[in-house]
Each structure stands twice: as structure tokens, then as C-alpha cells.
Scaffold this active site. Structure first.
Site, PDB file in Angstrom:
ATOM      1  N   ASP A 174      -2.271 -18.006   1.093  1.00 47.57           N
ATOM      2  CA  ASP A 174      -3.474 -18.635   0.532  1.00 47.57           C
ATOM      3  C   ASP A 174      -3.933 -19.800   1.406  1.00 47.57           C
ATOM      4  O   ASP A 174      -5.125 -19.995   1.655  1.00 47.57           O
ATOM      5  CB  ASP A 174      -3.254 -19.070  -0.929  1.00 47.57           C
ATOM      6  CG  ASP A 174      -1.901 -19.715  -1.164  1.00 47.57           C
ATOM      7  OD1 ASP A 174      -1.050 -19.656  -0.259  1.00 47.57           O
ATOM      8  OD2 ASP A 174      -1.689 -20.277  -2.248  1.00 47.57           O
ATOM      9  N   ASP A 179     -10.210  -9.341   7.745  1.00 46.42           N
ATOM     10  CA  ASP A 179     -11.635  -9.275   7.411  1.00 46.42           C
ATOM     11  C   ASP A 179     -12.257 -10.664   7.415  1.00 46.42           C
ATOM     12  O   ASP A 179     -13.371 -10.871   7.912  1.00 46.42           O
ATOM     13  CB  ASP A 179     -11.842  -8.623   6.034  1.00 46.42           C
ATOM     14  CG  ASP A 179     -11.987  -7.109   6.158  1.00 46.42           C
ATOM     15  OD1 ASP A 179     -11.505  -6.572   7.170  1.00 46.42           O
ATOM     16  OD2 ASP A 179     -12.566  -6.484   5.253  1.00 46.42           O
ATOM     17  N   ASP A 207      -4.798  -7.227   5.608  1.00 44.16           N
ATOM     18  CA  ASP A 207      -6.062  -6.598   5.258  1.00 44.16           C
ATOM     19  C   ASP A 207      -7.104  -7.677   4.932  1.00 44.16           C
ATOM     20  O   ASP A 207      -8.240  -7.664   5.420  1.00 44.16           O
ATOM     21  CB  ASP A 207      -5.822  -5.696   4.027  1.00 44.16           C
ATOM     22  CG  ASP A 207      -6.939  -4.695   3.814  1.00 44.16           C
ATOM     23  OD1 ASP A 207      -7.866  -4.671   4.630  1.00 44.16           O
ATOM     24  OD2 ASP A 207      -6.881  -3.958   2.818  1.00 44.16           O
ATOM     25  N   TYR A 237       0.810  -1.221   0.000  1.00 40.58           N
ATOM     26  CA  TYR A 237       0.000   0.000   0.000  1.00 40.58           C
ATOM     27  C   TYR A 237       0.845   1.274   0.000  1.00 40.58           C
ATOM     28  O   TYR A 237       0.348   2.350  -0.298  1.00 40.58           O
ATOM     29  CB  TYR A 237      -0.957   0.022   1.200  1.00 40.58           C
ATOM     30  CG  TYR A 237      -2.000  -1.081   1.161  1.00 40.58           C
ATOM     31  CD1 TYR A 237      -2.206  -1.840   0.008  1.00 40.58           C
ATOM     32  CD2 TYR A 237      -2.772  -1.373   2.269  1.00 40.58           C
ATOM     33  CE1 TYR A 237      -3.144  -2.856  -0.027  1.00 40.58           C
ATOM     34  CE2 TYR A 237      -3.724  -2.388   2.236  1.00 40.58           C
ATOM     35  CZ  TYR A 237      -3.888  -3.134   1.083  1.00 40.58           C
ATOM     36  OH  TYR A 237      -4.821  -4.136   1.058  1.00 40.58           O
ATOM     37  N   LYS A 277       4.261 -15.300   1.353  1.00 40.93           N
ATOM     38  CA  LYS A 277       4.233 -16.114   0.122  1.00 40.93           C
ATOM     39  C   LYS A 277       5.674 -16.231  -0.370  1.00 40.93           C
ATOM     40  O   LYS A 277       6.059 -15.679  -1.402  1.00 40.93           O
ATOM     41  CB  LYS A 277       3.357 -15.425  -0.957  1.00 40.93           C
ATOM     42  CG  LYS A 277       1.886 -15.449  -0.697  1.00 40.93           C
ATOM     43  CD  LYS A 277       1.130 -16.635  -1.225  1.00 40.93           C
ATOM     44  CE  LYS A 277       1.250 -16.913  -2.685  1.00 40.93           C
ATOM     45  NZ  LYS A 277       0.630 -18.228  -3.011  1.00 40.93           N
TER      46      LYS A 277
END
Ligand code: NAD
Length: 390
Positions: free
Chosen positions: A245, A273, A269, A161, A212
Site C-alpha cells: 500500500d 498499471d 498487476d 491468481y 504485506k
């Protein structure tokens, strides 16, 4: 109470033991923000009246659209100054479509972003707790989520970001190309990882590190830094590495296997959620953003806020669920003031009120008793009075 101020600005003496006074700055913001922060004020008032080990001095400042309307900016320099000096910040929520025409830098959200940036609040803590009474409100089977207690620790000021270059360029053939960059330094990774290890040490002593590394260089460095720190800094913590993942999949398959999850800004992020939604309504979700230590004090700069927004559809109707805001104050008691028992008392009061069947509209279930924002706040304080035994 007859208090005589001593030398330390935070310390007062009575005839009895030293009483700490903590300065809290409230930014209620817009929409339901002021309604839910009022319920936090009830809890603060309870502790100021009944608790004899600490006092909370509160000051209220405008932020977001409320500040725009009065000062023409979404947060003033004076308010930022106060926030820099406060022991903790409690934030409601900001924003509404009525300020959509304002320029990008002046939009209500810019006030919150400036607070996060100026105070270098790099560690975002989001608990995903499933209160037993709400286990049936989850999208997963009750047995999978009942008693769920996960803490997601997300890096908040670096990664995808914020890294440069970040742009959309027009190519010679007329096509456009968008670029986002993900970069992390050893310093940025180690400071967030240390927070995760420290928090796990006070919980169930397990950390899942998410990256990852199979396809991303930041993942390779992340894995290297946390593995090294684990050896030198946190040998007593169980460390597990998991690809991002796979972590999402495991979160919805068997969420109770997790204790603390630490991850970068982008993965955090998404994961926070997903984890949060296992527990029911957005009106239940609290958060903390921690920064570097306040100069000369062990305590970090910290901003506590409910995850939800300003909910314009229910604002000023006494319908908002104040639990996320009240639980955010419980986080302040725990992480800023070290008042773990008091934090647990607030959390237990919330849990008991839910067990008694009281529900705001967002968590309403069959045969339960519907209450508004104010009544929910009153019920939680009443329960505190009963169980706190001060
Ligand atoms: P929202 O969280 O405000 O609302 C989403 C839905 O959840 C709505 O139906 C709302 O009624 C409900 N809801 C939210 N909080 C609730 C609560 N405590 N009790 C009961 N129901 C609740 O998200 P949105 O609608 O996408 O955004 C509305 C405004 O809030 C926008 O201007 C947005 O920019 C802003 N926003 C601010 C923050 C923040 O200040 N941190 C965060 C998110 C959104």
C-alpha cells in the site's frame, strides 16, 4: 550476404567474424496487432540489412481469433512447438467481442495464456519510462516524471491468481462464500527475486521488495527469502523493503525514487498499471515475460508484447501507436540477445522522433504533427538509419 551454415544452428560464418542468427517467431494476433507488428518487422529488416553482428530469421504464426478462424483453436500445437524452440517470441494482441460466444477454453486470450503456461514464463517485466517529450502528457507534474525509468518485475505464474483452493461454495444458510488462496514456495520467490537482482545490477543497483508482511504469511516468507538472497547473492545491490500500500502511495508521490520493484503476481498487476499510467498512453507500454533457460543455452525463453489490447475501435485505420510494440522488440534485443547498444539505439530513435514532434492520435498534443501507424514506423527506422552509423 553469402553465408555458410556452420555446426551450430544459430551460428553462421562469413570471411569475417561469426554472425549469430536468432530465430524470432511473430504472433501478430488480432485487431491492431498485425498493424503494430508490421512496424517491428521494419526495424528487424533494418538490422538484417545494416547490422553485421547478428541476423534475425522471422517466422509468423496465427494466434487468438485469427487462429480460431483458420484452425478452430486459438493456437495450434505446431505453433506452440515452434515457440518452444524460438530464441524469442513477439506477440501483438488478441481478442475481440466478435468471438464472445466461443467457449471459455477456446476464446482468443486462451492462446496467449497457453503460451505463457507452456513456456513457464514466470517473470513479467514492465518498464515505466517517461520520454522527455511526453512529460506533459502524464497525470503528474512534468518535474515528477520527466526521465522516469522504473522496471517492475512481477511474479506471473503463482500467487493469488493460481493458488488452490479457488472457489465459490454455497453455505448451508444459502449464502455463498468465495475463496482465493495466496501461496508461494521458497523456489518461486527466489527465482523471481534473482531476476530482479540481476536486472538491477545492470541498471541503478536498487531493488524495492514489495509485500504485506504485516498481515500476510506469504509476505513474511517473501521478506525472509529476499533478505537471505540479498546477503548471499546480491550484496552490491541496495535492497529496500516496502509494504504494497505504501508503494502505491510513493509511486504517485515521488516515482523517481524507484529503480527495480519486485513483487508477487497480485501486487504486480496493480503496481505495474499504476506506474505505467504515469508515463502517458497505453500505446507506449512494452513488456517482456521471461521463463526458464532454453535447454543448453544461457538465454531464457521469452515473450515480448505491447501492454495494450487489440483496440477494435481503431483497428485497420492506420491509427494505432506502434511504439509499445517497437519498444518491446528493444527489450528482446536487450534481454534475449544481449544487444544492449542496439536496444538503446531503438529507444533513442523513439525518443528522437517524439522530440521532433511526431505523434500518433493517442499521444497527440497541441502544435504536434499527427502521423499514422505506418508513418511512425517509417520515422523510427529513418532515425535509426541516421543515428546507428553502421
Ligand atoms: P485496448 O488496450 O485494446 O484499448 C483500450 C483503449 O486504448 C482504446 O480506446 C484503444 O483505442 C486505445 N489503444 C490501445 N492500444 C493503442 C495503441 N497502440 N495506439 C493507440 N490507441 C490505443 O483494451 P480493451 O479495449 O479493453 O480491449 C480490446 C480487446 O483487446 C479485448 O478483446 C481484450 O480482451 C483484448 N486485450 C488483449 C490483450 C492482449 O492480447 N495481451 C490485452 C488487453 C486486452
Amino acid at each position: 550476404m553469402n553465408l555458410t551454415k556452420s555446426l551450430n544452428r544459430n551460428t553462421y560464418r562469413t570471411k569475417d567474424p561469426i554472425i549469430m542468427t536468432y530465430n524470432i517467431i511473430l504472433f501478430p494476433g488480432d485487431g491492431i496487432g498485425p498493424e503494430v507488428i508490421s512496424q517491428v518487422e521494419r526495424i528487424i529488416k533494418f538490422f538484417n540489412t545494416r547490422f553485421n553482428k547478428a541476423q534475425f530469421a522471422i517466422e509468423t504464426e496465427l494466434a487468438g481469433g485469427a487462429a480460431l478462424d483458420v484452425h478452430g483453436v486459438p493456437i495450434t500445437n505446431a505453433a506452440i512447438d515452434k515457440a518452444q524452440r524460438a530464441d524469442a517470441i513477439l506477440f501483438g494482441a488478441v481478442g475481440d467481442s466478435k468471438w464472445d460466444d466461443i467457449s471459455f477454453e477456446l476464446r482468443p486470450e486462451a492462446g496467449l495464456l497457453r503460451l505463457r503456461k507452456d513456456l513457464d514464463l514466470f517473470a513479467n517485466l514492465r518498464p515505466a519510462i517517461c520520454y522527455p517529450a511526453l512529460a506533459t502528457a502524464s497525470s503528474l507534474q512534468p518535474s515528477l516524471v520527466e526521465g522516469l525509468d522504473i522496471l517492475i518485475v512481477r511474479e506471473l505464474t503463482g500467487g493469488t491468481y493460481f493458488s488452490q483452493p479457488k472457489e465459490i461454495v454455497t453455505l448451508q444458510n444459502g449464502q455463498k462464500r468465495a475463496v482465493d488462496t495466496t501461496s508461494y514456495t521458497t523456489f518461486e520467490i527466489s527465482r523471481i527475486v534473482k531476476i530482479a537482482f540481476n536486472l538491477a545490477a545492470k541498471r541503478y543497483k536498487k531493488v524495492h521488495s514489495v509485500e504485506k508482511r504485516n498481515v500476510m504469511m506469504t509476505g513474511v516468507l517473501w521478506h525472509e527469502v529476499i533478505s537471505e538472497l540479498h546477503q548471499t547473492y546480491a550484496e552490491n545491490i541496495e535492497l529496500k523493503h516496502i509494504l504494497a500500500d505504501s508503494c502505491v502511495m510513493q509511486l504517485v508521490r515521488q516515482p523517481k525514487q524507484f529503480d527495480v520493484i519486485v513483487c508477487d503476481n497480485l501486487f504486480g498487476d496493480i503496481l505495474s498499471d499504476a506506474a505505467a499510467m504515469l508515463t502517458g498512453s497505453v500505446g507506449m507500454l512494452s513488456s517482456a515475460s521471461l521463463g526458464t533457460n532454453i535447454s543448453g543455452i544461457e538465454r531464457p525463453r521469452a515473450l515480448y508484447e505491447p501492454v495494450h489490447g487489440t483496440a477494435p475501435d481503431i483497428a485497420n485505420q492506420d491509427k494505432a501507436n506502434p511504439i509499445a510494440a517497437v519498444a518491446s522488440f528493444a527489450m528482446a534485443l536487450r534481454y534475449s540477445f544481449g544487444l544492449v547498444r542496439e536496444a538503446e539505439l531503438v529507444e533513442k530513435s523513439i525518443s528522437n522522433v517524439l522530440d521532433q514532434g511526431y505523434r500518433t492520435i493517442d499521444i497527440m498534443q497541441d502544435k504536434m504533427c499527427k502521423v499514422g501507424t505506418n508513418e511512425m514506423g517509417q520515422k523510427i527506422v529513418k532515425e535509426l538509419e541516421t543515428i546507428a552509423n553502421y
